[in-house]
Design a protein around this motif. Structure first.
Motif, PDB file in Angstrom:
ATOM      1  N   ASP A  25       0.797  -1.223   0.000  1.00 55.95           N
ATOM      2  CA  ASP A  25       0.000   0.000   0.000  1.00 55.95           C
ATOM      3  C   ASP A  25       0.830   1.273   0.000  1.00 55.95           C
ATOM      4  N   ASP A  26       2.046   1.203   0.533  1.00 57.96           N
ATOM      5  CA  ASP A  26       2.843   2.429   0.625  1.00 57.96           C
ATOM      6  C   ASP A  26       3.690   2.660  -0.622  1.00 57.96           C
ATOM      7  N   LEU A  27       3.612   1.757  -1.599  1.00 61.80           N
ATOM      8  CA  LEU A  27       4.359   1.937  -2.849  1.00 61.80           C
ATOM      9  C   LEU A  27       3.369   2.252  -3.973  1.00 61.80           C
ATOM     10  N   GLU A  28       3.796   3.150  -4.861  1.00 68.45           N
ATOM     11  CA  GLU A  28       2.913   3.553  -5.962  1.00 68.45           C
ATOM     12  C   GLU A  28       3.712   3.604  -7.256  1.00 68.45           C
ATOM     13  N   LEU A  29       3.248   2.879  -8.253  1.00 60.32           N
ATOM     14  CA  LEU A  29       3.895   2.940  -9.565  1.00 60.32           C
ATOM     15  C   LEU A  29       3.431   4.208 -10.261  1.00 60.32           C
ATOM     16  N   VAL A  30       4.390   5.044 -10.690  1.00 57.86           N
ATOM     17  CA  VAL A  30       3.984   6.291 -11.345  1.00 57.86           C
ATOM     18  C   VAL A  30       4.336   6.337 -12.828  1.00 57.86           C
ATOM     19  N   ALA A  31       5.296   5.522 -13.263  1.00 56.61           N
ATOM     20  CA  ALA A  31       5.646   5.542 -14.688  1.00 56.61           C
ATOM     21  C   ALA A  31       6.492   4.332 -15.053  1.00 56.61           C
ATOM     22  N   VAL A  32       6.292   3.843 -16.284  1.00 51.50           N
ATOM     23  CA  VAL A  32       7.188   2.842 -16.864  1.00 51.50           C
ATOM     24  C   VAL A  32       7.866   3.500 -18.060  1.00 51.50           C
ATOM     25  N   PHE A  33       9.191   3.316 -18.156  1.00 55.44           N
ATOM     26  CA  PHE A  33       9.947   3.902 -19.263  1.00 55.44           C
ATOM     27  C   PHE A  33      10.460   2.793 -20.172  1.00 55.44           C
ATOM     28  N   THR A  34      10.456   3.079 -21.466  1.00 61.81           N
ATOM     29  CA  THR A  34      10.869   2.053 -22.414  1.00 61.81           C
ATOM     30  C   THR A  34      11.738   2.664 -23.507  1.00 61.81           C
ATOM     31  N   ARG A  35      12.620   1.827 -24.067  1.00 62.37           N
ATOM     32  CA  ARG A  35      13.411   2.272 -25.214  1.00 62.37           C
ATOM     33  C   ARG A  35      12.663   2.010 -26.515  1.00 62.37           C
ATOM     34  N   ARG A  36      11.562   1.227 -26.406  1.00 60.10           N
ATOM     35  CA  ARG A  36      10.733   0.972 -27.587  1.00 60.10           C
ATOM     36  C   ARG A  36       9.718   2.111 -27.763  1.00 60.10           C
ATOM     37  N   ASN A  37       8.853   1.934 -28.710  1.00 57.62           N
ATOM     38  CA  ASN A  37       7.762   2.890 -28.885  1.00 57.62           C
ATOM     39  C   ASN A  37       6.768   2.694 -27.735  1.00 57.62           C
ATOM     40  N   PRO A  38       6.565   3.723 -26.889  1.00 56.54           N
ATOM     41  CA  PRO A  38       5.708   3.552 -25.703  1.00 56.54           C
ATOM     42  C   PRO A  38       4.306   3.077 -26.062  1.00 56.54           C
ATOM     43  N   GLU A  39       3.859   3.421 -27.245  1.00 60.49           N
ATOM     44  CA  GLU A  39       2.490   3.028 -27.607  1.00 60.49           C
ATOM     45  C   GLU A  39       2.352   1.522 -27.785  1.00 60.49           C
ATOM     46  N   GLY A  40       3.482   0.854 -28.012  1.00 56.92           N
ATOM     47  CA  GLY A  40       3.436  -0.594 -28.197  1.00 56.92           C
ATOM     48  C   GLY A  40       3.551  -1.367 -26.889  1.00 56.92           C
ATOM     49  N   VAL A  41       3.721  -0.647 -25.753  1.00 53.10           N
ATOM     50  CA  VAL A  41       3.907  -1.324 -24.459  1.00 53.10           C
ATOM     51  C   VAL A  41       2.655  -1.170 -23.614  1.00 53.10           C
ATOM     52  N   LYS A  42       2.011  -2.288 -23.317  1.00 56.02           N
ATOM     53  CA  LYS A  42       0.763  -2.266 -22.549  1.00 56.02           C
ATOM     54  C   LYS A  42       1.068  -2.819 -21.163  1.00 56.02           C
ATOM     55  N   ILE A  43       0.891  -2.008 -20.114  1.00 58.73           N
ATOM     56  CA  ILE A  43       1.180  -2.497 -18.763  1.00 58.73           C
ATOM     57  C   ILE A  43      -0.111  -2.845 -18.039  1.00 58.73           C
ATOM     58  N   LYS A  44       0.052  -3.514 -16.891  1.00 65.39           N
ATOM     59  CA  LYS A  44      -1.129  -4.043 -16.208  1.00 65.39           C
ATOM     60  C   LYS A  44      -1.798  -3.054 -15.254  1.00 65.39           C
ATOM     61  N   THR A  45      -1.013  -2.092 -14.752  1.00 67.04           N
ATOM     62  CA  THR A  45      -1.556  -1.173 -13.759  1.00 67.04           C
ATOM     63  C   THR A  45      -2.347  -0.064 -14.440  1.00 67.04           C
ATOM     64  N   GLU A  46      -3.612   0.028 -14.089  1.00 67.33           N
ATOM     65  CA  GLU A  46      -4.461   1.031 -14.728  1.00 67.33           C
ATOM     66  C   GLU A  46      -4.085   2.445 -14.323  1.00 67.33           C
ATOM     67  N   GLY A  47      -4.164   3.350 -15.280  1.00 63.27           N
ATOM     68  CA  GLY A  47      -3.947   4.760 -14.982  1.00 63.27           C
ATOM     69  C   GLY A  47      -2.493   5.181 -14.892  1.00 63.27           C
ATOM     70  N   VAL A  48      -1.570   4.260 -15.193  1.00 68.54           N
ATOM     71  CA  VAL A  48      -0.146   4.600 -15.135  1.00 68.54           C
ATOM     72  C   VAL A  48       0.398   4.672 -16.559  1.00 68.54           C
ATOM     73  N   GLY A  49       1.145   5.733 -16.840  1.00 69.01           N
ATOM     74  CA  GLY A  49       1.620   5.957 -18.197  1.00 69.01           C
ATOM     75  C   GLY A  49       2.900   5.217 -18.534  1.00 69.01           C
ATOM     76  N   VAL A  50       3.053   4.937 -19.830  1.00 68.83           N
ATOM     77  CA  VAL A  50       4.311   4.399 -20.362  1.00 68.83           C
ATOM     78  C   VAL A  50       4.953   5.509 -21.196  1.00 68.83           C
ATOM     79  N   TYR A  51       6.232   5.781 -20.933  1.00 70.26           N
ATOM     80  CA  TYR A  51       6.905   6.897 -21.577  1.00 70.26           C
ATOM     81  C   TYR A  51       8.190   6.431 -22.249  1.00 70.26           C
ATOM     82  N   SER A  52       8.610   7.188 -23.229  1.00 74.34           N
ATOM     83  CA  SER A  52       9.921   6.940 -23.823  1.00 74.34           C
ATOM     84  C   SER A  52      10.990   7.290 -22.791  1.00 74.34           C
ATOM     85  N   VAL A  53      12.069   6.513 -22.787  1.00 70.25           N
ATOM     86  CA  VAL A  53      13.153   6.781 -21.849  1.00 70.25           C
ATOM     87  C   VAL A  53      13.726   8.180 -22.073  1.00 70.25           C
ATOM     88  N   ASP A  54      13.513   8.729 -23.252  1.00 73.35           N
ATOM     89  CA  ASP A  54      14.000  10.091 -23.523  1.00 73.35           C
ATOM     90  C   ASP A  54      13.315  11.138 -22.643  1.00 73.35           C
TER      91      ASP A  54
END
Lengths: 328, 328
Positions: A25-54
């Protein structure tokens, strides 16, 4: 107020970390970063964004700890020191021979930035190291044994996949029963690699591939298979997907030591893991140590840390008083 | 330069500490203190003096860490805070319910004196607590199980000895196989005391004593034996001395936890001890943490500490670099 976690990369380990964060409960995922195209990465946690590592620098003040989910061969030696300049970081660097060098690089970057960088977290290196260290300090005269398995070695599975004509593969590492028994009986044996573990491979070959050649190439592969008794089974892709889809693992560390003025008493200290999912358990260890990175840094600590340097109280969301009352 | 250790008391545990000190080149026993007549106490380490506890203040600058070898019922609640005013101290306080109060008392005394006081060190409380804490933090959703034995419970043996007509006794605590198996199979059972352990007693009775009455008194003793299936064997003093002279013990802590977005994966984390000599192993844990007390205090730390508060690197005589290179 929760501890804000970012994850770089989204392979098996990162998914394990994501799953662990959801259980705390005290940990919160706020972002996943990827070297791929972020639009191609689907994560399981709702409401959390996937961003380019840039874009990662934009999160400098939005993330308390960045988890590095990459590999030890090329990703982490570069990434961990690099991102320790911006964030508290944690990795699972597991190339034992290069740990001293990696530690120095992370230490320098993290100290300059006033951040904490925890390296080599998981179960080996990680919890197994912790137990090896404690039991060696407690029983200075004795021997350490590490057994892995029964479980899937992803490194060995990958090595088989690189062979020509192989479509997919799973390699199980299996401790030799007689060796385990001898150690647990305090016989203090010495082993060759072959005496301690066997390797069992399930291989999907291309249609018409030369199976005898593939089997020979596996069994003679230096370091990976040559030093072991290796069994190879050719199976269909369907069978692999049905019976070998999960990634169980485990193993145990044993310290066999003696005490007494005449060394007359033997002691066996064993730490044993049986894991349905190697990445989820490893991710759970990383989540707990991510909490420690945050707490240490909040108290003013900086620089590289290993599992040897961190009081275990930092792993918990509970107060020191509560821990003494309930778990001591 | 070695770390100078004093020991207060000279029972089984203190002898175990003495034996452990001999196995560690950087630790040196400099004095044993007793409340009895020192001339009646013969220790094993040559050239080391035995002194009346009344002389202990004279050793204020000659001892780096004082080990308190006394019992938790009456000795340690008084002694640990008292001697924390003079020395870095370490004890094996094991009355779980009174740990918070003991911690506060030691903390206050040690902080005022600028000393470190490490409490509740051994294997339970001690290493078992460490493993409970780590595995609970790593797997927040799950259950903890602690099994003791097979081994001699000195508390239960003493309880039998206090019965009228009993000359001597040994009580073995034994885990119930079916219970252990259920836990290891991740079935997450709940147990009554009776379902988890049995108790086996070997009793030497006075000649002519009423054996049926003794057996009944044992089996009906509240807390100690009434909640368990207890077996009583009457044997001769010779047989007790021949077959039950040693003090083996052991046990295991298991965390059974689940991970995954659907809690679909089970994990078993087990820490297991098989000890030929309970006091020598406990003494070995204390010796390693005595080293930690010294190192912590040298770095400026003061106050009470538990096993949760101390980075394991402090247990070793090796440098952090060496530990990372060899044990991580």
């Amino acid at each position: 107020m929760s501890i804000k976690i970012g994850i770089l990369g989204y392979g098996n380990l990162s998914r394990g970390v994501e799953s662990a964060i959801k259980q705390n409960d005290d940990l919160e995922l706020v972002a996943v970063f990827t070297r791929r195209n972020p639009e191609g990465v689907k994560i399981k946690t709702e409401g959390v964004g996937v961003y380019s590592v840039d874009e990662i620098e934009n999160f400098k003040d939005k993330i308390d700890v960045l988890v590095l989910g990459g590999g030890s061969a090329t990703d982490l030696p570069e990434q961990t020191p690099k991102y320790a300049k911006l964030f508290n970081v944690i990795d699972s660097f597991d190339t034992h021979a290069r740990i001293p060098e990696h530690f120095e690089n992370v230490d320098k970057a993290a100290k300059e930035a006033g951040k904490v960088g925890i390296i080599s977290i998981g179960w080996d290196p990680g919890l197994f190291s912790l137990l090896r260290m404690v039991s060696t300090a407690v029983l200075p005269e004795g021997n350490n044994y590490t057994f892995w398995g029964k479980g899937v070695s992803q490194g060995h599975s990958d090595a088989i996949r690189r062979i020509e004509g192989v479509v997919d593969a799973r390699q199980y590492t299996i401790p030799v029963d007689a060796a385990v028994e001898s150690v647990r009986n305090a016989e203090n044996p010495t082993f060759t690699a072959r005496q301690q573990h066997t390797r069992e491979c399930f291989v999907v070959a291309e249609e018409g591939a030369d199976l005898a050649r593939i089997e020979k190439e596996i069994k003679e592969m230096p370091n990976y298979f040559e030093p072991y008794d290796t069994t190879v089974h050719f199976i269909s892709k369907e069978e692999l997907d049905k019976n070998h889809a999960s990634l169980p693992h485990g193993g145990f560390v044993i310290r066999s030591g003696k005490t007494g003025f005449e060394k007359e008493n033997s002691h066996i200290v064993e730490f044993n893991l049986k894991l349905d999912s190697n990445p989820e358990f490893t991710g759970s260890v990383i989540a707990a140590y991510a909490r420690a990175a945050y707490k240490l840094n909040k108290e003013g600590a900086s620089g590289a840390k290993t599992i040897f340097d961190i009081p275990v109280a930092y792993l918990s969301s509970k107060s020191a008083e509560e821990l003494r009352k309930t778990l001591l």
